[in-house]
Design a protein around this motif. Structure first.
Motif, short mmCIF file in Angstrom:
data_model
loop_
_atom_site.label_atom_id
_atom_site.label_comp_id
_atom_site.label_asym_id
_atom_site.label_seq_id
_atom_site.Cartn_x
_atom_site.Cartn_y
_atom_site.Cartn_z
N ARG A 91 0.84 -1.20 0.00
CA ARG A 91 0.00 0.00 0.00
C ARG A 91 0.88 1.26 0.00
O ARG A 91 0.62 2.21 -0.74
CB ARG A 91 -0.93 -0.02 1.21
CG ARG A 91 -1.93 1.09 1.24
CD ARG A 91 -2.94 0.96 2.38
NE ARG A 91 -2.34 0.74 3.69
CZ ARG A 91 -2.40 -0.39 4.39
NH1 ARG A 91 -3.06 -1.42 3.91
NH2 ARG A 91 -1.82 -0.48 5.57
N GLN A 94 2.60 1.67 -3.43
CA GLN A 94 1.74 1.95 -4.58
C GLN A 94 0.87 3.20 -4.42
O GLN A 94 0.57 3.87 -5.40
CB GLN A 94 0.83 0.75 -4.85
CG GLN A 94 1.60 -0.48 -5.29
CD GLN A 94 0.73 -1.72 -5.34
OE1 GLN A 94 -0.43 -1.71 -4.97
NE2 GLN A 94 1.32 -2.81 -5.79
N ARG A 95 0.46 3.50 -3.16
CA ARG A 95 -0.50 4.60 -3.00
C ARG A 95 -0.11 5.67 -1.99
O ARG A 95 -0.20 6.85 -2.27
CB ARG A 95 -1.86 4.03 -2.59
CG ARG A 95 -2.52 3.20 -3.64
CD ARG A 95 -3.97 2.93 -3.30
NE ARG A 95 -4.16 2.37 -1.99
CZ ARG A 95 -4.33 1.08 -1.72
NH1 ARG A 95 -4.30 0.22 -2.69
NH2 ARG A 95 -4.54 0.66 -0.49
N THR A 96 0.29 5.26 -0.79
CA THR A 96 0.38 6.25 0.29
C THR A 96 1.76 6.86 0.50
O THR A 96 1.86 7.96 1.03
CB THR A 96 -0.06 5.63 1.63
OG1 THR A 96 0.78 4.52 1.92
CG2 THR A 96 -1.51 5.16 1.55
N PRO A 129 5.20 7.42 -3.11
CA PRO A 129 5.28 5.96 -3.18
C PRO A 129 6.51 5.41 -3.91
O PRO A 129 7.00 4.34 -3.56
CB PRO A 129 4.00 5.56 -3.92
CG PRO A 129 3.05 6.67 -3.65
CD PRO A 129 3.89 7.91 -3.55
#
Length: 185
Positions: A91, A94-96, A129
């Protein structure tokens, strides 16, 4: 490992959804289970005899020495909830992203007329990220502490000092004398 590597491990451990087993016997049973029932492998890992591991598993010994208790807890934390840890890392990658808080000496190589004297700074900065992914990949590949520091320095250089490319175009940052570094994702 090192400051950045240990901080990555601590941040990953914070993602656990359940606490680790409390008693020495439960922790030892967990380690034996992780090593496919091999008390010999756990004994080698902890630097104790196989018979001692067996006695902890059967709850014949309840309180380990302080140093052994710390080693057992460290090994349990490393292996606790690997899927939850892996999901949190994915996570973040890829995103945060990842947040780094550090107090270290930052020196600069920049245009003529500017100072390049290093000075201690306290910085808390969220890195995108891409840098989280690079840190996780490097750690998984067995990178040295210096390589992890270089990735973190590059991230801080681009995001904090260069403001994502909006200023200080030719600036190069040196990240040395790290007092502490904490990572969170």
């Amino acid at each position: 490992m090192g400051i950045i590597g240990d901080s990555l491990d601590k941040a990953a451990a914070k993602t656990a959804t359940r606490p680790i087993p409390k008693s020495a016997g439960a922790q030892m049973r967990f380690l034996v289970k992780q090593h496919k029932g091999s008390t010999k492998a756990v004994a080698q890992l902890l630097g104790i005899s196989q018979r001692t591991v067996e006695r902890y598993v059967k709850d014949q010994i309840r309180r380990p020495r302080r140093e052994l208790a710390a080693r057992i807890e460290r090994e349990v934390r490393k292996r606790w909830q690997p899927r939850v840890r892996r999901k949190a890392q994915q996570r973040a990658a890829q995103r945060t992203g990842i947040t780094i808080e550090t107090r270290a000496r930052f020196g600069f190589t920049a245009a003529p007329g500017t100072t390049d004297d290093g000075r201690i700074r306290l910085i808390t900065q969220h890195l995108p990220p891409a840098y989280a992914a690079r840190l996780f990949d490097a750690q998984a590949a067995g990178a040295t502490e210096q390589q992890l520091q270089n990735i973190a320095a590059e991230g801080l250089q681009e995001i904090y000092f260069k403001d994502s490319g909006r200023r200080a175009d030719g600036l190069l940052v040196e990240f040395t004398d790290i007092d502490y570094a904490e990572l969170d994702f």
